[in-house]
Design a protein around this motif. Structure first.
Motif, mmCIF file in Angstrom:
data_model
loop_
_atom_site.group_PDB
_atom_site.id
_atom_site.type_symbol
_atom_site.label_atom_id
_atom_site.label_comp_id
_atom_site.label_asym_id
_atom_site.label_seq_id
_atom_site.Cartn_x
_atom_site.Cartn_y
_atom_site.Cartn_z
ATOM 1 N N HIS B 147 -0.312 -12.763 36.166
ATOM 2 C CA HIS B 147 -0.680 -11.336 35.922
ATOM 3 C C HIS B 147 -2.303 -11.163 35.665
ATOM 4 O O HIS B 147 -2.989 -10.239 36.216
ATOM 5 C CB HIS B 147 0.187 -10.760 34.494
ATOM 6 C CG HIS B 147 1.597 -10.225 35.092
ATOM 7 N ND1 HIS B 147 2.091 -9.642 35.784
ATOM 8 C CD2 HIS B 147 2.536 -10.788 34.278
ATOM 9 C CE1 HIS B 147 3.336 -9.579 35.799
ATOM 10 N NE2 HIS B 147 3.973 -10.462 34.677
ATOM 11 N N PHE B 151 -4.514 -9.067 37.696
ATOM 12 C CA PHE B 151 -5.410 -7.741 37.016
ATOM 13 C C PHE B 151 -6.828 -7.729 37.619
ATOM 14 O O PHE B 151 -7.573 -6.714 37.455
ATOM 15 C CB PHE B 151 -5.185 -7.926 35.592
ATOM 16 C CG PHE B 151 -4.023 -7.519 34.962
ATOM 17 C CD1 PHE B 151 -2.940 -7.146 35.599
ATOM 18 C CD2 PHE B 151 -3.740 -7.803 33.701
ATOM 19 C CE1 PHE B 151 -1.829 -6.932 35.321
ATOM 20 C CE2 PHE B 151 -2.661 -7.341 33.040
ATOM 21 C CZ PHE B 151 -1.601 -6.870 33.848
ATOM 22 N N VAL B 157 -5.095 -1.173 35.318
ATOM 23 C CA VAL B 157 -4.632 -1.708 34.401
ATOM 24 C C VAL B 157 -4.169 -1.040 33.161
ATOM 25 O O VAL B 157 -5.203 -0.506 32.528
ATOM 26 C CB VAL B 157 -4.985 -3.138 34.004
ATOM 27 C CG1 VAL B 157 -4.213 -3.929 32.922
ATOM 28 C CG2 VAL B 157 -5.254 -3.795 35.316
ATOM 29 N N GLU B 158 -2.772 -0.588 32.622
ATOM 30 C CA GLU B 158 -2.646 0.124 31.621
ATOM 31 C C GLU B 158 -2.636 -0.848 30.281
ATOM 32 O O GLU B 158 -2.310 -1.759 30.309
ATOM 33 C CB GLU B 158 -1.181 0.530 31.698
ATOM 34 C CG GLU B 158 -1.257 1.657 32.739
ATOM 35 C CD GLU B 158 -1.855 3.160 32.471
ATOM 36 O OE1 GLU B 158 -1.896 3.358 31.492
ATOM 37 O OE2 GLU B 158 -1.818 3.932 33.487
ATOM 38 N N GLU B 160 -0.288 -1.013 28.058
ATOM 39 C CA GLU B 160 1.194 -1.732 27.835
ATOM 40 C C GLU B 160 1.002 -3.075 28.840
ATOM 41 O O GLU B 160 1.469 -4.099 28.327
ATOM 42 C CB GLU B 160 2.142 -0.778 28.226
ATOM 43 C CG GLU B 160 2.345 0.416 27.297
ATOM 44 C CD GLU B 160 1.240 1.542 27.626
ATOM 45 O OE1 GLU B 160 0.997 1.705 28.757
ATOM 46 O OE2 GLU B 160 0.641 1.865 26.726
ATOM 47 N N GLU B 161 0.539 -3.061 29.928
ATOM 48 C CA GLU B 161 0.720 -4.143 30.889
ATOM 49 C C GLU B 161 -0.189 -5.009 30.369
ATOM 50 O O GLU B 161 -0.143 -6.438 30.416
ATOM 51 C CB GLU B 161 -0.034 -3.560 32.200
ATOM 52 C CG GLU B 161 1.019 -2.787 33.329
ATOM 53 C CD GLU B 161 0.301 -2.412 34.366
ATOM 54 O OE1 GLU B 161 0.511 -3.180 35.391
ATOM 55 O OE2 GLU B 161 -0.729 -1.639 34.217
ATOM 56 N N TYR B 162 -1.454 -4.638 29.743
ATOM 57 C CA TYR B 162 -2.180 -5.681 29.308
ATOM 58 C C TYR B 162 -1.998 -6.448 28.024
ATOM 59 O O TYR B 162 -1.770 -7.482 27.932
ATOM 60 C CB TYR B 162 -3.672 -5.070 28.728
ATOM 61 C CG TYR B 162 -4.711 -6.050 28.302
ATOM 62 C CD1 TYR B 162 -5.235 -6.798 29.205
ATOM 63 C CD2 TYR B 162 -4.708 -6.128 26.758
ATOM 64 C CE1 TYR B 162 -5.982 -7.915 28.688
ATOM 65 C CE2 TYR B 162 -5.905 -6.893 26.393
ATOM 66 C CZ TYR B 162 -6.232 -7.764 27.330
ATOM 67 O OH TYR B 162 -7.193 -8.757 26.681
ATOM 68 N N GLU B 164 1.345 -6.734 27.530
ATOM 69 C CA GLU B 164 2.596 -7.725 28.167
ATOM 70 C C GLU B 164 1.932 -9.110 28.682
ATOM 71 O O GLU B 164 2.409 -10.191 28.422
ATOM 72 C CB GLU B 164 3.455 -6.797 29.135
ATOM 73 C CG GLU B 164 4.336 -7.856 29.835
ATOM 74 C CD GLU B 164 5.625 -8.423 29.207
ATOM 75 O OE1 GLU B 164 5.207 -8.193 27.680
ATOM 76 O OE2 GLU B 164 6.142 -9.314 29.381
ATOM 77 N N MET B 165 0.681 -8.826 29.015
ATOM 78 C CA MET B 165 -0.163 -9.889 29.664
ATOM 79 C C MET B 165 -0.266 -10.987 28.734
ATOM 80 O O MET B 165 -0.202 -12.111 28.763
ATOM 81 C CB MET B 165 -1.104 -9.650 30.653
ATOM 82 C CG MET B 165 -1.898 -10.730 31.485
ATOM 83 S SD MET B 165 -3.234 -11.592 30.410
ATOM 84 C CE MET B 165 -4.484 -10.691 30.535
#
Lengths: 325, 325
Positions: B147, B151, B157-158, B160-162, B164-165
């Motif tokens: 991920h 990125f 990149v949001e 939440e995604e960050y 999670e990463m």
């Protein structure tokens, strides 16, 4: 009931296909699925199931570790291809060619962990010995690859060093496959060790056969380009012996080819093959293969099981020794 | 007896030094010894020993898995540095800079196997759960790295995604360290899970603190160059929030810097820092760190042990949250 080799292979193929590796992120797992889908002989997991079947009617306990070994083997191919900058694997693009070096590194790492995940599913009391054997073997294979890479820049590799290198790089995984199957099949420690020793010697014979097929094989059935070892100046058993037996003129010719930058591929292969033939290298190699093969079979005779239970394994070894590919 | 953090760290350092990795071939193992000798905070093995010590007076069973986790962590640094083409690690040359990419690949692979060898030495009934947790965690970390690399080429990149990463790339290993210690210390499944959840939230706070220190840290004590994330356009929590809050002019300025090829490093760092300051990004990040830190501590309060046994772990988390490096 002893399963036939065809039944064993079918079982292996089904199980490899049933590995659910469509995990997230897909970009990490797709290269793993890709290299596993390229096929190959599946000889290692087949050996694990066969070895288990020698001692037990139930081969189910052998399936997870067999798959772990096959995934591990393909992981080594993935990272080796990257290190060797190979473009093709089984006539298809290698992972790093298709997705780049970083993906090859990271998906390879994940693949090694997936192999351990499968080994980790070995049941109950067999987990610890199977895991320990796998780890020891995996480190030996890394050592073998390191030796192999170091040999590239050396011109003084001795036969004994070469045999030790292929023992580490190739033979120990075949031996590990067999011993793993024996262990989960409930074999005695002694029988498991005998199968391991058998695997080492079959493995050495197997690799020397590979060296030989690279020079004298039938391209259509060998599946890789003939002469690949020659073109990349690999110090194979044949080249080591050629240097040992060569006249000064022949040594010079070999060295000239080794250092030449621009040449027609076919001419280099032809030149090597002529020197090998003049020096009877094919015969010397065949004799060594026969030597390891006979040693291997002597081990089999020491097992505490009826010859009937060894029939499939014996016929497969024979097949491997007479292969053209 | 609860060991102090100093006693725990001393134990860890002694055990890391006592890892006998002078195996053959030395060219394979020297890079492994090298990266392990570069130091680092040793926070992960320390967490394993501390977690074990919460539930048991005897921390011996935690030592091998703690070492396995530390070796694994350094393996990820070795391969990540290669993938990121980083020149320096802890102010020293990275392995691939010193020995080349192939050595970095192969010694890294061997290092991952050595990590498993140590995990495999977990004793008795704890082997299986510790091994399974380690494997799950290791695959999550590969997913996190994948991920992270993806990125790099994305500008959308949001948050939440960050989160999670970084959960996958950083937090799960801290959580795994703690849960592993709890398991071998004889904790109940429930307590082990609580410590895992604590580790996730401390890990998220820890990584956001790292993001913050990259911009506002004290270079001398941080150990890496300040502004490293800014220079390589890393989508950190700070940058994601800056883009969210920025005016059109500020967005343009950020994008101009991101795509600029030739510039004075200090100027780019100064420009980013000014925008971050104008947008109160430091405050926003600190608030988020505080949020995860408090959540983490709420988990600790749910453990079925006396507060006295948690004193060391609590003081260390506090220290980590107030660090300047």
């Amino acid at each position: 009931m002893i399963l036939s080799f065809e039944e064993i292979l079918k079982k292996v193929e089904n199980e490899v296909s049933a590995l659910h590796l469509n995990e997230s992120p897909i970009s990490l797992y797709t290269p793993i699925q890709y290299i596993l889908s390229l096929g190959g002989k599946r000889i290692r997991p087949a050996l694990t199931l066969m070895a288990c079947n020698i001692f037990s009617e139930d081969i189910e306990p052998a399936i997870k570790p067999a798959l772990g070994i096959e995934v591990f083997h393909n992981f080594t191919l993935l990272h080796d291809d990257l290190m060797d900058q190979a473009d093709l694997r089984r006539n298809q693009q290698t992972v790093h060619k298709k997705w780049g070096a970083n993906t090859a590194i990271l998906s390879g790492d994940a693949m090694l962990i997936v192999a351990y995940r499968l080994i980790g599913e070995t049941s109950g009391k067999f987990l610890k010995p199977v895991l320990d054997l796998f780890t020891t073997t995996a480190l030996e294979i890394c050592a073998g690859q390191q030796h192999d890479m170091e040999f590239e820049s050396r011109s003084d590799v001795e036969e004994e060093e070469y045999i030790e290198m292929i023992r580490l790089k190739t033979a120990v995984l075949l031996a590990c496959s067999l011993k793993t199957g024996a262990l989960v099949g409930g074999a005695s420690e002694k029988d498991a060790e005998i199968l391991y020793a058998y695997g080492i010697h079959i493995g050495l014979a197997f690799q020397l056969m590979d060296d030989l097929l690279d020079v004298y094989g039938d391209m259509a059935s060998f599946g890789k380009k003939i002469g690949g070892d020659i073109l990349c100046n690999k110090k194979t058993f044949l080249l080591i012996h050629a240097f040992k037996a060569a006249s000064e003129d022949q040594k010079k010719e070999l060295n000239d080819w080794i250092h030449k930058q621009d040449y027609i591929l076919e001419e280099k292969i032809r030149a090597f093959r002529k020197i090998y033939t003049d020096l009877c290298i094919e015969k010397i190699t065949e004799k060594k293969i026969q030597y390891f093969y006979e040693l291997a079979n002597e081990y089999l005779d020491q097992l505490s099981v009826s010859p009937e239970r060894l029939r499939v394994l014996k016929s497969i070894s024979q097949l491997l020794m007479n292969r053209k590919s």
